[in-house]
Design a protein around this motif. Structure first.
Motif, PDB file in Angstrom:
ATOM      1  N   UNK A 144      16.659  20.981 -24.824  1.00 15.97           N
ATOM      2  CA  UNK A 144      15.296  21.762 -24.503  1.00 15.97           C
ATOM      3  C   UNK A 144      15.711  22.475 -23.121  1.00 15.97           C
ATOM      4  N   UNK A 145      14.866  23.641 -22.851  1.00 19.21           N
ATOM      5  CA  UNK A 145      15.086  24.247 -21.673  1.00 19.21           C
ATOM      6  C   UNK A 145      14.022  24.081 -20.947  1.00 19.21           C
ATOM      7  N   UNK A 146      14.024  23.571 -19.540  1.00 20.56           N
ATOM      8  CA  UNK A 146      12.994  23.330 -18.731  1.00 20.56           C
ATOM      9  C   UNK A 146      13.249  23.883 -17.349  1.00 20.56           C
ATOM     10  N   UNK A 147      12.346  24.854 -16.930  1.00 21.12           N
ATOM     11  CA  UNK A 147      12.695  25.482 -15.525  1.00 21.12           C
ATOM     12  C   UNK A 147      14.096  25.979 -15.231  1.00 21.12           C
ATOM     13  N   UNK A 148      14.382  26.725 -16.146  1.00 27.29           N
ATOM     14  CA  UNK A 148      15.758  27.303 -16.483  1.00 27.29           C
ATOM     15  C   UNK A 148      16.910  26.387 -16.398  1.00 27.29           C
ATOM     16  N   UNK A 149      16.991  25.294 -16.539  1.00 31.65           N
ATOM     17  CA  UNK A 149      17.875  24.427 -16.865  1.00 31.65           C
ATOM     18  C   UNK A 149      17.708  23.761 -18.236  1.00 31.65           C
ATOM     19  N   UNK A 150      18.949  23.410 -18.756  1.00 29.12           N
ATOM     20  CA  UNK A 150      18.889  22.979 -20.049  1.00 29.12           C
ATOM     21  C   UNK A 150      19.216  21.323 -20.009  1.00 29.12           C
ATOM     22  N   UNK A 151      18.410  20.696 -20.808  1.00 29.37           N
ATOM     23  CA  UNK A 151      18.538  19.261 -20.714  1.00 29.37           C
ATOM     24  C   UNK A 151      18.677  18.813 -22.188  1.00 29.37           C
ATOM     25  N   UNK A 152      19.437  17.556 -22.220  1.00 30.84           N
ATOM     26  CA  UNK A 152      19.680  17.013 -23.530  1.00 30.84           C
ATOM     27  C   UNK A 152      18.781  15.621 -23.503  1.00 30.84           C
ATOM     28  N   UNK A 153      18.265  15.714 -24.850  1.00 28.75           N
ATOM     29  CA  UNK A 153      17.301  14.419 -24.976  1.00 28.75           C
ATOM     30  C   UNK A 153      17.987  13.338 -25.307  1.00 28.75           C
ATOM     31  N   UNK A 154      17.626  12.275 -24.760  1.00 27.54           N
ATOM     32  CA  UNK A 154      18.230  10.961 -25.044  1.00 27.54           C
ATOM     33  C   UNK A 154      18.260  10.682 -26.505  1.00 27.54           C
TER      34      UNK A 154
ATOM     35  N   UNK B 266      11.458  15.344 -16.317  1.00 31.82           N
ATOM     36  CA  UNK B 266      11.634  14.878 -17.585  1.00 31.82           C
ATOM     37  C   UNK B 266      12.058  13.331 -17.555  1.00 31.82           C
ATOM     38  N   UNK B 267      11.631  12.434 -18.432  1.00 31.81           N
ATOM     39  CA  UNK B 267      11.940  11.011 -18.137  1.00 31.81           C
ATOM     40  C   UNK B 267      13.073  10.554 -19.171  1.00 31.81           C
ATOM     41  N   UNK B 268      13.107  11.289 -20.277  1.00 29.48           N
ATOM     42  CA  UNK B 268      13.767  10.833 -21.331  1.00 29.48           C
ATOM     43  C   UNK B 268      15.001  11.716 -21.773  1.00 29.48           C
ATOM     44  N   UNK B 269      15.279  12.603 -20.698  1.00 28.49           N
ATOM     45  CA  UNK B 269      16.359  13.706 -21.075  1.00 28.49           C
ATOM     46  C   UNK B 269      17.280  13.982 -19.719  1.00 28.49           C
ATOM     47  N   UNK B 270      18.479  14.289 -19.944  1.00 27.89           N
ATOM     48  CA  UNK B 270      19.232  14.438 -18.773  1.00 27.89           C
ATOM     49  C   UNK B 270      19.969  16.016 -18.742  1.00 27.89           C
ATOM     50  N   UNK B 271      20.182  16.478 -17.623  1.00 24.51           N
ATOM     51  CA  UNK B 271      20.700  17.863 -17.593  1.00 24.51           C
ATOM     52  C   UNK B 271      22.206  17.671 -18.047  1.00 24.51           C
ATOM     53  N   UNK B 272      22.559  18.931 -18.464  1.00 26.78           N
ATOM     54  CA  UNK B 272      24.168  18.985 -19.193  1.00 26.78           C
ATOM     55  C   UNK B 272      24.910  19.908 -18.358  1.00 26.78           C
ATOM     56  N   UNK B 273      26.077  19.921 -18.645  1.00 25.96           N
ATOM     57  CA  UNK B 273      26.915  20.854 -17.933  1.00 25.96           C
ATOM     58  C   UNK B 273      26.825  22.109 -18.505  1.00 25.96           C
ATOM     59  N   UNK B 274      26.333  23.182 -17.748  1.00 25.51           N
ATOM     60  CA  UNK B 274      25.886  24.623 -18.528  1.00 25.51           C
ATOM     61  C   UNK B 274      26.973  25.502 -18.173  1.00 25.51           C
ATOM     62  N   UNK B 275      27.952  25.992 -19.122  1.00 25.84           N
ATOM     63  CA  UNK B 275      28.740  26.933 -18.844  1.00 25.84           C
ATOM     64  C   UNK B 275      28.215  28.343 -19.479  1.00 25.84           C
ATOM     65  N   UNK B 276      26.937  28.288 -19.757  1.00 22.47           N
ATOM     66  CA  UNK B 276      26.577  29.441 -20.697  1.00 22.47           C
ATOM     67  C   UNK B 276      26.820  30.800 -19.696  1.00 22.47           C
TER      68      UNK B 276
END
Lengths: 166, 370
Positions: free
Chosen positions: B107-117, B131-141
């Motif tokens: 998902x995209x949240x405030x210009x950052x991409x998160x991966x759902x658990x 977000x409580x059930x997601x963590x940020x990913x390494x974003x090489x976009x």
């Protein structure tokens, strides 16, 4: 600070690093190196040109000084030559005058000598003529007078007187 | 003529690479959704200051249509590398649209991409909207900032490549646009690098200094165009630039430099280790930090002020009427914009200046033994 750290994107950092490295390498190879080299060459060229212009100016000045000196020398030489010529001319004129004077004197002397000798000759001849005339007269007188003794003596006396006067 | 041709070429290239897509949102945003309250303006500005995953031009108010083109998303998730176009998020920035990439939900949240658990299907938020059930990913976009950097790099390569080619062709004096660039290069060399690094050693740092100077300057200026780039206002970008400077001056430090840093002569022995710590912190942390924060803060503040002044048009409409508020906003925004053009150059200059100053400190030979 927390917000800053939250906004920091490691992925963007990584992409930026890669792009920057590639860009630096490409720019050095295709732009900065040739540009800076060309600028350096051009600046060296300009410096060289300025230096040589300065040198040429200096040489020009030297050349001018040389010319000036040569001109001065030439002028001085001409002066001395003129002076010498003038002196020579004066000397020659003086010499010629002297020579002419001597020649004239000699001629005059010769003429005088000739006149003297001519005069002497003429006087001698006159004397001779006078003598012979006297002798002739005397002869005639003697011949005519000698008949009278007194007259003879008188004659001798008068003749002696005449001779002394002469 | 050549410059004109190359500009045409860039335009064609850009349009060939990214085909503009226009599409309506699936009713997420209601039509006629104007940004007209102070709260919305604040959010809009905050959104602009952040990096973004698509290239957004504008949104049509009535239809809610977004005019933009998508950019590639490249993320390193717990299940490996995932790539897709950002259009799959449908301009959602609140974590509502879930992109399903087989084994991974993003998902995209405030210009950052998160991966759902694993096992989760929607994002749940805590009280602070984290977000409580997601963590940020390494974003090489290839984000908007990356596009900006690539554009700046391309412009630099074309412009200065042309200048270099001109010299190679035997022109001692450049013509056309190159004539403008040459004094800039000479300026960086003679006014920034030479006085700070020294006549003998400046040459090998010129590549970095020139690249950074023009890179920052072009990106700052791009930020002032309506394209809405904010590359030098991204802290990751300025941090990267600053870290490059640090690496360069630490690795080219002379024996003298390290001697003076770690064992300062002429100071009582007891003080030397303390001084060494202070100096080291100065060179490794404080100096780069000052570099990165100065650039980031100046550019961010500039964007913030310009956008706020433009927004005056809306916020002051109530109290001053439309004509006065528009006029005031125009005059003030124009004034700040002119200053920002100066700041764009100034910040590039200061960054390069300080970088060369620090490099100069590191490569300096101390003749005076004190």
């Amino acid at each position: 600070m927390d917000q800053l750290l939250h906004d920091f994107s490691p992925g963007l950092f990584f992409m930026q690093a890669i792009i920057l490295i590639i860009l630096i390498v490409l720019m050095i190879k295709f732009a900065w190196k040739p540009i800076l080299d060309a600028l350096q060459t051009r600046e060296d060229g300009i410096q060289d040109a300025l230096d040589s212009a300065e040198k040429a100016k200096l040489e020009m000045a030297n050349l001018n000084a040389d010319n000036e000196r040569l001109l001065k020398e030439a002028r001085a030489e001409r002066e001395t030559m003129m002076k010498e010529a003038r002196e020579m001319k004066a000397k020659m004129i003086a010499d010629a005058k002297e020579e002419a004077q001597a020649e004239a004197n000699k001629t005059i002397e010769n003429a005088q000598a000739a006149i003297e000798s001519e005069k002497k000759a003429a006087v001698a001849e006159l004397k001779n003529t006078v003598a012979s005339l006297s002798v002739e007269i005397a002869e005639k007188m003697v011949k005519s007078e000698l008949s009278n003794k007194d007259k003879q003596l008188e004659l001798v006396n008068s003749m002696l007187n005449d001779a002394k006067l002469n | 003529m050549v410059a004109k041709k190359s500009i045409n070429f860039i335009t064609v290239l850009v349009f060939a690479l990214f085909s503009i897509s226009t599409y309506a949102d699936d009713g997420e945003q209601k039509p006629g959704n104007k940004i007209d309250t102070a709260e919305e303006i604040k959010e809009y500005i905050a959104h602009h200051l952040k990096d973004s995953h698509d290239f957004h031009f504008y949104t049509h108010n009535e239809s809610g249509k977004h005019y933009s083109f998508p950019l590639p998303v490249i993320v390193w998730t717990s299940n490996g590398l995932k790539t897709f176009m950002s259009s799959e998020f449908h301009h959602d920035d609140s974590g509502k649209v879930v992109v399903d990439q087989g084994d991974t939900k993003l998902v995209k949240l405030h210009s950052k991409i998160y991966e759902l658990e694993p096992g989760e299907t929607t994002v749940s938020f805590d009280a602070d909207h984290h977000a409580t059930n997601a963590h940020a990913v390494l974003d090489f976009s290839i984000t908007k900032s990356v596009v900006g950097m690539l554009l700046a790099g391309l412009l630099m390569l074309l412009a200065f490549g042309a200048l270099a080619r001109g010299y190679k062709k035997g022109k001692t004096i450049p013509t056309g646009f190159s004539r403008v660039l040459e004094p800039l290069v000479i300026y960086v060399r003679d006014e920034i690098a030479k006085p700070n690094i020294g006549e003998k050693k400046y040459r090998k740092f010129m590549g970095f200094l020139l690249t950074v100077f023009f890179f920052i300057w072009i990106l700052n200026l791009l930020g002032l165009t309506p394209l809405g780039f904010n590359v030098t206002g991204q802290i990751a970008v300025t941090a990267c630039l600053a870290i490059f400077t640090v690496i360069i001056y630490l690795f080219s430090g002379t024996k003298d430099f390290w001697g003076h840093t770690l064992w300062m002569p002429g100071v009582p022995y007891l003080l030397r280790p303390i001084l060494a710590v202070i100096e080291l912190i100065g060179f490794v942390v404080i100096k780069p930090f000052s570099l990165l924060v100065r650039l980031f803060a100046n550019i961010t503040a500039g964007h913030f002020v310009v956008m706020s002044l433009i927004a005056l048009m809306i916020t002051l409409k109530e109290s001053f009427g439309p004509v006065a508020s528009t006029g005031m906003s125009l005059v003030l925004a124009l004034f700040i914009m002119v200053i920002e053009i100066l700041v764009a150059f100034l910040q590039a200059f200061i960054f390069t200046m300080l970088s060369s100053l620090f490099i100069g400190m590191a490569v300096e030979e101390h003749d005076d033994h004190h």
